[in-house]
Design a protein around this motif. Structure first.
Motif, PDB file in Angstrom:
ATOM      1  N   VAL A   1      34.136  43.642  20.634  1.00 16.98           N
ATOM      2  CA  VAL A   1      33.746  43.871  22.575  1.00 16.98           C
ATOM      3  C   VAL A   1      35.023  44.519  22.631  1.00 16.98           C
ATOM      4  O   VAL A   1      36.026  44.164  22.908  1.00 16.98           O
TER       5      VAL A   1
ATOM      6  N   GLU B   1      36.354  46.619  26.222  1.00 19.02           N
ATOM      7  CA  GLU B   1      36.627  46.331  27.970  1.00 19.02           C
ATOM      8  C   GLU B   1      38.410  47.199  27.939  1.00 19.02           C
ATOM      9  O   GLU B   1      38.704  47.307  27.514  1.00 19.02           O
TER      10      GLU B   1
ATOM     11  N   TYR C   1      32.415  47.971  29.481  1.00 18.42           N
ATOM     12  CA  TYR C   1      32.227  47.708  28.599  1.00 18.42           C
ATOM     13  C   TYR C   1      31.814  48.276  26.877  1.00 18.42           C
ATOM     14  O   TYR C   1      30.972  48.317  27.144  1.00 18.42           O
TER      15      TYR C   1
ATOM     16  N   TYR D   1      19.518  42.873  29.667  1.00 15.32           N
ATOM     17  CA  TYR D   1      20.787  42.118  30.370  1.00 15.32           C
ATOM     18  C   TYR D   1      19.996  42.440  31.714  1.00 15.32           C
ATOM     19  O   TYR D   1      19.548  42.824  32.378  1.00 15.32           O
TER      20      TYR D   1
ATOM     21  N   LEU E   1      28.839  39.227  30.764  1.00  6.96           N
ATOM     22  CA  LEU E   1      29.173  40.923  30.811  1.00  6.96           C
ATOM     23  C   LEU E   1      29.311  40.559  32.332  1.00  6.96           C
ATOM     24  O   LEU E   1      27.775  41.431  32.719  1.00  6.96           O
TER      25      LEU E   1
ATOM     26  N   VAL F   1      27.682  44.806  35.485  1.00 12.86           N
ATOM     27  CA  VAL F   1      27.757  45.833  35.480  1.00 12.86           C
ATOM     28  C   VAL F   1      26.420  47.013  35.880  1.00 12.86           C
ATOM     29  O   VAL F   1      26.039  46.231  36.404  1.00 12.86           O
TER      30      VAL F   1
ATOM     31  N   LYS G   1      30.869  49.348  34.092  1.00 18.60           N
ATOM     32  CA  LYS G   1      30.916  48.222  35.073  1.00 18.60           C
ATOM     33  C   LYS G   1      30.911  49.017  36.465  1.00 18.60           C
ATOM     34  O   LYS G   1      31.168  49.764  36.735  1.00 18.60           O
TER      35      LYS G   1
END
Length: 140
Positions: A40, A42, A47, A65, A104, A107, A127
């Motif tokens: 992962v 960032e 991300y 998501y 996360l 997003v 993001k």
């Protein structure tokens, strides 16, 4: 003779350890992590997640998501490469369903993109941009 007795004793304790260790092995999810090793990354804008999913067909991989959680799942069907003349001696390739989730936040769900290449799933999650306007209130 004494050596034979020691071997029998060790076999008995090994069998008992396997039996009592079964619940831990059954609920242990480290095997899933080994199957879906991931990175992962960032930065300020997004991300990026890279997940190893070897042997999966792209059509059998699902992404979602919701509420700040990315869920990745995949399934692999039974292997049909056994001919009638051969018998299986050893099997390590598995079939079934695996999944992982990643928290996360912030997003833009409508802009998530994914690419599957050579057994590696790469997911890019942009993001939300912070509002540049000043929301502070002056007190007179």
């Amino acid at each position: 003779m004494a050596n034979d007795m020691m071997n029998r004793r060790n076999d008995l304790f090994d069998a008992m350890n396997d039996w009592f260790d079964l619940p831990r092995k059954f609920f242990d999810d480290t095997n899933v992590a080994k199957l879906m090793q991931s990175d992962v990354i960032e930065n300020d804008k997004e991300y990026v997640i890279k997940v190893d999913m070897p042997g999966m067909d792209k059509s059998n991989i699902n992404l979602s998501y919701n509420n700040g959680i990315l869920s990745v799942s995949g399934s692999r069907k039974s292997f049909k490469d056994m001919s009638k003349d051969n018998s299986l001696i050893h099997r390590e390739r598995i079939d079934g369903h695996i999944s992982r989730s990643f928290r996360l936040p912030n997003v833009v769900a409508s802009e998530i993109s994914a690419k599957y290449d050579n057994g590696v799933l790469t997911i890019t999650l942009p993001k939300q941009s912070s509002d540049q306007s000043d929301n502070s209130i002056q007190i007179d």
